[in-house]
Design an enzyme around this catalytic site. Structure first.
Site, PDB file in Angstrom:
ATOM      1  N   LYS A 152     -64.982  38.662 -41.793  1.00 25.53           N
ATOM      2  CA  LYS A 152     -64.703  37.121 -42.221  1.00 25.53           C
ATOM      3  C   LYS A 152     -65.831  36.450 -41.728  1.00 25.53           C
ATOM      4  O   LYS A 152     -66.325  36.416 -40.726  1.00 25.53           O
ATOM      5  CB  LYS A 152     -63.688  36.948 -41.753  1.00 25.53           C
ATOM      6  CG  LYS A 152     -62.822  35.775 -42.394  1.00 25.53           C
ATOM      7  CD  LYS A 152     -61.197  35.711 -41.661  1.00 25.53           C
ATOM      8  CE  LYS A 152     -60.436  34.626 -42.210  1.00 25.53           C
ATOM      9  NZ  LYS A 152     -59.265  34.337 -41.355  1.00 25.53           N
ATOM     10  N   VAL A 153     -66.448  35.462 -42.790  1.00 24.57           N
ATOM     11  CA  VAL A 153     -67.628  34.588 -42.355  1.00 24.57           C
ATOM     12  C   VAL A 153     -67.361  33.204 -42.739  1.00 24.57           C
ATOM     13  O   VAL A 153     -66.557  32.999 -43.807  1.00 24.57           O
ATOM     14  CB  VAL A 153     -68.901  35.077 -43.138  1.00 24.57           C
ATOM     15  CG1 VAL A 153     -69.319  36.519 -42.496  1.00 24.57           C
ATOM     16  CG2 VAL A 153     -69.001  35.103 -44.522  1.00 24.57           C
TER      17      VAL A 153
END
Ligand code: E4P
Length: 229
Positions: free
Chosen positions: A94-95
């Site tokens: 997840k960014v």
């Protein structure tokens, strides 16, 4: 354990938004859980080591488990993403939706790692995430509602835009869900995935008329003195 790409599901996918392994284990027993999302705040709440928690979650759930990077520059995000992805085959990195996050998304995706782009608050951001090859885009509906905007309007906008371009494969993962109405509206709009806090997920099956009706059926059945088994 099946790989996330092999997992089959019927209709909308349900993820649980928590890093609490007891909650995840309990909900996974229903067989209705398609994945898990975590974030640094949820991991902090557990008081446990991130990698240990991630390993444990990935062993409980077959589907995608989102694990968020905490670096803010692309190169460091990619390095952290690679470390998280190495924990288990069902990790989704997840960014955050920043320019660095988008760069990291593109690099990780090109290397074969699924990416969930998080903290999305506009349709244009969602369009960029799709262009960067995100597997999931996470628009936060509850946080928009909190500041007087209509979070579900954003889901409708993203859905319209993504549907305009059939080549987009990014899945709309409705996040920051606060109540069952959010979920119903997301499903009516055809969102691909919803991530729900455990208590909201549990509320989906509850209805007072179901409880009342069941109590009446069982009381009448008892009067017959019969047993099925
Ligand atoms: C999603 O991936 C996030 O972890 C989450 O949905 C954020 O929800 P909140 O706004 O309730 O913190």
């Amino acid at each position: 354990m099946c790989m996330q790409s092999e997992r089959q599901t019927t209709g909308m996918k349900f993820f649980v938004d928590t890093a609490d392994t007891n909650e995840i284990r309990d909900l996974a027993e229903t067989g209705l859980l398609d994945g898990v999302t975590t974030n640094p705040s949820l991991v902090a709440k557990t008081g446990r080591d991130f990698i240990d928690v991630l390993k444990e979650i990935c062993a409980i759930v077959d589907g995608p488990v989102s694990a968020e990077v905490t670096a803010t520059e692309a190169a460091a995000m990619i390095a952290e993403g690679n470390k998280l992805a190495a924990v288990a085959p069902n990790v989704t990195v997840k960014v955050p939706l920043t320019w660095d996050g988008l760069k990291a998304c593109r690099a990780l995706t090109q290397a074969g790692t699924p990416v969930n782009v998080t903290l999305c608050f506009s349709a244009n951001q969602a369009l960029l995430a799709a262009k960067a090859g995100a597997t999931f885009i996470s628009p936060f509906v509850g946080r928009l509602d909190d500041m007087g905007q209509d979070g579900m309007e954003l889901i409708a906008e993203i859905k319209t835009i993504y549907d305009n371009y059939p080549a987009i494969e990014t899945e709309i993962l409705v996040a920051s869900i606060r109540h069952p109405i959010h979920l119903k509206q997301a499903a009516m709009m055809g969102a691909d995935v919803a991530t729900l806090p455990p208590d909201v997920l549990r509320k989906l099956a509850s209805h007072p008329l179901t409880d009342k009706g069941l109590a009446a059926f069982l009381a009448d059945w008892q009067k017959t003195g019969q047993k099925i088994l």
